[in-house]
Scaffold this motif. Structure first.
Motif, PDB file in Angstrom:
ATOM      1  N   VAL A  37       0.832  -1.206   0.000  1.00 21.32           N
ATOM      2  CA  VAL A  37       0.000   0.000   0.000  1.00 21.32           C
ATOM      3  C   VAL A  37       0.868   1.258   0.000  1.00 21.32           C
ATOM      4  N   LYS A  38       1.953   1.216   0.732  1.00 24.44           N
ATOM      5  CA  LYS A  38       2.806   2.395   0.849  1.00 24.44           C
ATOM      6  C   LYS A  38       3.663   2.634  -0.388  1.00 24.44           C
ATOM      7  N   SER A  42       0.933   4.907  -8.228  1.00 25.51           N
ATOM      8  CA  SER A  42      -0.422   5.112  -8.739  1.00 25.51           C
ATOM      9  C   SER A  42      -0.444   6.382  -9.578  1.00 25.51           C
ATOM     10  N   ASN A  45      -0.284   9.982  -8.282  1.00 23.19           N
ATOM     11  CA  ASN A  45      -0.095   9.664  -6.859  1.00 23.19           C
ATOM     12  C   ASN A  45      -1.447   9.612  -6.142  1.00 23.19           C
ATOM     13  N   GLN A  47      -3.096   7.119  -4.900  1.00 22.57           N
ATOM     14  CA  GLN A  47      -3.160   6.224  -3.743  1.00 22.57           C
ATOM     15  C   GLN A  47      -4.597   5.731  -3.505  1.00 22.57           C
ATOM     16  N   SER A  48      -5.223   5.303  -4.595  1.00 22.15           N
ATOM     17  CA  SER A  48      -6.639   4.920  -4.555  1.00 22.15           C
ATOM     18  C   SER A  48      -6.890   3.490  -4.097  1.00 22.15           C
ATOM     19  N   THR A 127      -3.520   0.535 -11.236  1.00 22.26           N
ATOM     20  CA  THR A 127      -2.941   0.670  -9.897  1.00 22.26           C
ATOM     21  C   THR A 127      -3.254  -0.561  -9.058  1.00 22.26           C
ATOM     22  N   HIS A 131      -0.717  -3.534  -7.303  1.00 20.60           N
ATOM     23  CA  HIS A 131      -0.787  -3.970  -5.909  1.00 20.60           C
ATOM     24  C   HIS A 131      -0.989  -5.485  -5.827  1.00 20.60           C
TER      25      HIS A 131
END
Length: 200
Positions: A37-38, A42, A45, A47-48, A127, A131
């Motif tokens: 996650v960190k 994405s 950025n 971070q969705s 994104t 992950h």
């Protein structure tokens, strides 16, 4: 284990016969999810990506939800096969990672950058995929086998309600994992020459 990056990617496979054992602590599993996650990139950025880690009874509860949902729509004569697959391949594992995308973030970017508004949902999926690959590879690198499942959107509403998650979280995929009970099947590769073009 901590293989080199290329070795870890090459070793990642789909495992369908899993045990509910773990070779590492729950805290180490949590750290894998948090690391992804960190550190995974994405678009803009944003971070969705959102993730939920289910262990123990919570993991089993998810796959009971899947079975209960499918039981309503799969013909009775075919459901036994479906149930057997879920019980032996997914529910039998040690845990499950749920991957979500936060629609609120994506919609906010669409409003802020209207030129790219049609692309943000696509970039959001990309994104999430990054992950998924990162978590999958890191889980396998510590001795787990995993696979990627997609019982969404059938289970979306029940999952959000069961774990009291925001309605704006869109379920993308489910990743059951556990110590493998057998090796994965042979993987075939299409010609690299057909898939890559190089110009110098």
């Amino acid at each position: 284990m901590e293989r080199k990056f290329k070795e870890a990617l090459a070793h990642r496979r789909s495992y369908y016969a899993l045990s509910n054992k773990s070779l590492i602590s729950d805290e180490e599993i949590e750290n894998i999810v948090k690391f992804a996650v960190k550190n995974i990139p994405s678009a803009f950025n944003s971070q969705s990506t959102r993730m939920v880690l289910l262990l123990g009874e919570q993991h089993v509860k998810l796959w009971n939800i899947v079975k209960d949902t499918l039981r309503k729509i799969v013909p009775a004569e075919a459901f036994k096969t479906t149930e057997n697959k879920i019980d032996k391949s997914f529910a039998s594992g040690y845990g499950t990672v749920l991957f979500f995308e936060e629609r609120k973030v994506v919609e906010g970017l669409q409003k802020s950058f209207p030129t790219y508004q049609e692309k943000f949902p696509l970039w959001s999926q990309q994104t999430s995929a990054m992950h998924q690959l990162a978590v999958w590879t890191m889980l396998e690198d510590v001795g787990f086998g995993a696979s990627l499942q997609h019982y969404n959107p059938l289970i979306d509403e029940t999952v959000l309600k069961e774990w009291q998650l925001p309605e704006t979280w869109e379920l993308i995929a489910q990743m059951p994992f556990g110590v493998p009970l057998q090796e994965p099947g042979t993987k075939e590769f299409n010609s690299i020459e057909e898939r890559v073009r190089i110009f110098k």
